[in-house]
Design a protein around this motif. Sequence first.
Motif, PDB file in Angstrom:
ATOM      1  N   ASP A  20      -3.121   1.489   6.106  1.00 26.09           N
ATOM      2  CA  ASP A  20      -2.259   0.320   6.275  1.00 26.09           C
ATOM      3  C   ASP A  20      -0.892   0.581   5.665  1.00 26.09           C
ATOM      4  O   ASP A  20      -0.793   1.210   4.606  1.00 26.09           O
ATOM      5  CB  ASP A  20      -2.863  -0.910   5.581  1.00 26.09           C
ATOM      6  CG  ASP A  20      -4.261  -1.229   6.048  1.00 26.09           C
ATOM      7  OD1 ASP A  20      -4.412  -1.935   7.047  1.00 26.09           O
ATOM      8  OD2 ASP A  20      -5.210  -0.759   5.391  1.00 26.09           O
ATOM      9  N   LEU A  21       0.120   0.057   6.316  1.00 25.89           N
ATOM     10  CA  LEU A  21       1.477   0.047   5.762  1.00 25.89           C
ATOM     11  C   LEU A  21       1.873  -1.402   5.534  1.00 25.89           C
ATOM     12  O   LEU A  21       1.895  -2.201   6.476  1.00 25.89           O
ATOM     13  CB  LEU A  21       2.470   0.708   6.730  1.00 25.89           C
ATOM     14  CG  LEU A  21       3.950   0.628   6.330  1.00 25.89           C
ATOM     15  CD1 LEU A  21       4.203   1.364   5.018  1.00 25.89           C
ATOM     16  CD2 LEU A  21       4.836   1.189   7.441  1.00 25.89           C
ATOM     17  N   VAL A  22       2.138  -1.744   4.275  1.00 26.97           N
ATOM     18  CA  VAL A  22       2.653  -3.083   3.952  1.00 26.97           C
ATOM     19  C   VAL A  22       4.174  -2.984   4.024  1.00 26.97           C
ATOM     20  O   VAL A  22       4.812  -2.431   3.127  1.00 26.97           O
ATOM     21  CB  VAL A  22       2.179  -3.546   2.559  1.00 26.97           C
ATOM     22  CG1 VAL A  22       2.769  -4.917   2.238  1.00 26.97           C
ATOM     23  CG2 VAL A  22       0.656  -3.594   2.511  1.00 26.97           C
ATOM     24  N   TYR A  23       4.727  -3.486   5.099  1.00 28.61           N
ATOM     25  CA  TYR A  23       6.149  -3.353   5.440  1.00 28.61           C
ATOM     26  C   TYR A  23       6.720  -4.763   5.358  1.00 28.61           C
ATOM     27  O   TYR A  23       6.698  -5.512   6.324  1.00 28.61           O
ATOM     28  CB  TYR A  23       6.233  -2.756   6.843  1.00 28.61           C
ATOM     29  CG  TYR A  23       7.577  -2.466   7.460  1.00 28.61           C
ATOM     30  CD1 TYR A  23       8.781  -2.832   6.866  1.00 28.61           C
ATOM     31  CD2 TYR A  23       7.631  -1.815   8.701  1.00 28.61           C
ATOM     32  CE1 TYR A  23       9.991  -2.558   7.480  1.00 28.61           C
ATOM     33  CE2 TYR A  23       8.839  -1.535   9.324  1.00 28.61           C
ATOM     34  CZ  TYR A  23      10.012  -1.907   8.717  1.00 28.61           C
ATOM     35  OH  TYR A  23      11.219  -1.637   9.335  1.00 28.61           O
ATOM     36  N   SER A  24       7.180  -5.142   4.180  1.00 31.49           N
ATOM     37  CA  SER A  24       7.459  -6.542   3.909  1.00 31.49           C
ATOM     38  C   SER A  24       8.612  -6.667   2.918  1.00 31.49           C
ATOM     39  O   SER A  24       8.806  -5.774   2.077  1.00 31.49           O
ATOM     40  CB  SER A  24       6.191  -7.192   3.334  1.00 31.49           C
ATOM     41  OG  SER A  24       6.230  -8.590   3.394  1.00 31.49           O
ATOM     42  N   PRO A  25       9.373  -7.749   2.963  1.00 29.59           N
ATOM     43  CA  PRO A  25      10.562  -7.868   2.119  1.00 29.59           C
ATOM     44  C   PRO A  25      10.248  -7.939   0.628  1.00 29.59           C
ATOM     45  O   PRO A  25       9.113  -8.166   0.210  1.00 29.59           O
ATOM     46  CB  PRO A  25      11.219  -9.180   2.586  1.00 29.59           C
ATOM     47  CG  PRO A  25      10.571  -9.520   3.866  1.00 29.59           C
ATOM     48  CD  PRO A  25       9.219  -8.910   3.842  1.00 29.59           C
ATOM     49  N   TYR A  42      -8.950   1.178   0.916  1.00 31.23           N
ATOM     50  CA  TYR A  42      -7.987   1.486   1.966  1.00 31.23           C
ATOM     51  C   TYR A  42      -6.808   2.255   1.378  1.00 31.23           C
ATOM     52  O   TYR A  42      -6.331   1.934   0.288  1.00 31.23           O
ATOM     53  CB  TYR A  42      -7.490   0.208   2.642  1.00 31.23           C
ATOM     54  CG  TYR A  42      -8.565  -0.498   3.434  1.00 31.23           C
ATOM     55  CD1 TYR A  42      -8.803  -0.163   4.760  1.00 31.23           C
ATOM     56  CD2 TYR A  42      -9.360  -1.477   2.834  1.00 31.23           C
ATOM     57  CE1 TYR A  42      -9.807  -0.798   5.477  1.00 31.23           C
ATOM     58  CE2 TYR A  42     -10.360  -2.113   3.538  1.00 31.23           C
ATOM     59  CZ  TYR A  42     -10.582  -1.764   4.862  1.00 31.23           C
ATOM     60  OH  TYR A  42     -11.590  -2.383   5.576  1.00 31.23           O
ATOM     61  N   THR A  43      -6.331   3.239   2.092  1.00 27.13           N
ATOM     62  CA  THR A  43      -5.152   3.977   1.667  1.00 27.13           C
ATOM     63  C   THR A  43      -3.922   3.261   2.213  1.00 27.13           C
ATOM     64  O   THR A  43      -3.734   3.167   3.425  1.00 27.13           O
ATOM     65  CB  THR A  43      -5.190   5.424   2.196  1.00 27.13           C
ATOM     66  OG1 THR A  43      -6.368   6.058   1.711  1.00 27.13           O
ATOM     67  CG2 THR A  43      -3.960   6.199   1.739  1.00 27.13           C
ATOM     68  N   SER A  44      -3.103   2.742   1.313  1.00 30.12           N
ATOM     69  CA  SER A  44      -1.943   1.970   1.758  1.00 30.12           C
ATOM     70  C   SER A  44      -0.753   2.244   0.864  1.00 30.12           C
ATOM     71  O   SER A  44      -0.884   2.690  -0.276  1.00 30.12           O
ATOM     72  CB  SER A  44      -2.258   0.466   1.758  1.00 30.12           C
ATOM     73  OG  SER A  44      -2.492   0.003   0.438  1.00 30.12           O
ATOM     74  N   PRO A  74      -3.818   2.885  16.562  1.00 29.28           N
ATOM     75  CA  PRO A  74      -2.501   2.413  16.111  1.00 29.28           C
ATOM     76  C   PRO A  74      -2.471   2.235  14.596  1.00 29.28           C
ATOM     77  O   PRO A  74      -3.505   2.057  13.959  1.00 29.28           O
ATOM     78  CB  PRO A  74      -2.356   1.047  16.813  1.00 29.28           C
ATOM     79  CG  PRO A  74      -3.462   0.969  17.807  1.00 29.28           C
ATOM     80  CD  PRO A  74      -4.549   1.863  17.325  1.00 29.28           C
ATOM     81  N   LEU A  75      -1.279   2.264  14.031  1.00 29.49           N
ATOM     82  CA  LEU A  75      -1.101   1.988  12.608  1.00 29.49           C
ATOM     83  C   LEU A  75      -1.161   0.484  12.364  1.00 29.49           C
ATOM     84  O   LEU A  75      -0.544  -0.299  13.092  1.00 29.49           O
ATOM     85  CB  LEU A  75       0.258   2.515  12.139  1.00 29.49           C
ATOM     86  CG  LEU A  75       0.644   2.217  10.683  1.00 29.49           C
ATOM     87  CD1 LEU A  75      -0.309   2.898   9.705  1.00 29.49           C
ATOM     88  CD2 LEU A  75       2.084   2.641  10.408  1.00 29.49           C
TER      89      LEU A  75
END
Length: 263
Positions: A20-25, A42-44, A74-75
Amino acid sequence: MRRLFAKKRRYRDELLELDDLVYSPHKTGTQTLITTLNSNGYTSTHCHLLGNIGVRVQDFRTYLQDYRKRNKRPLDIITVFREPMERHMSSFFQGYGTRPLRLKQMHDESETIIYRYTVEQLREKYIQELTDKSLIGYPEALHEIFSTLRLTAADLSRAGDEAFARYESDLLRLYVFRFDELFANLEPQLSAVTEKAIEEASTNLSDTKWYRDKYKAFKTEVRLPDEVIEQVYAEKRDLIEYFYGDYPVALQAALVKFGNSGT
């Protein structure tokens, strides 16, 4: 002529190993999200904007394509939208309260402007940085995501009674949360995304920071010019409309809570 060398990747190889990618402000609970995901197996990692993880905007699609090729899926990307005035206020205090110490730009809390400035002096600086958009974490990650992938808020959808929105393609599964709704029920909402029971691991909370008393005073006492709030809201109108519905009502609520209209 055959190429002798493969094209060098423009991002770190370990980004292909993520679950997971936490792509957040800035100040949207990213530390709690990645700590919770990692502690549940989970690897994040996280970024506020792509530059934080060394990915150029123009290379993001290539990264997603490479991820798909490597992982055969998908990611998963998680992003959060927080009411702008609340978020920016929190960013301001962390940016001048703990960030200089973490980066070793200062050696002691007493050197920071959060310690040295009065509430009124902090107010003036905060207003200036909102006005000229120089405040740390000012941009919205969703705007970068939308621009990079040529999406709009209209491309988001909700399935059944899910409390979050999503967008899915061959390259990514994007899960979009509203901050207050997510952290009111973090475990069940992340469990719905991962399809596995999740146990929360909280971190980086404002109440644990050394400046918590001054932060509370600032939130209680400070009033901002209405035009500053109107400017911030206008730039984020598409997201406010999506997450809060009626834009004039949401703006008026912000003016009452944070602006001169509330005095």
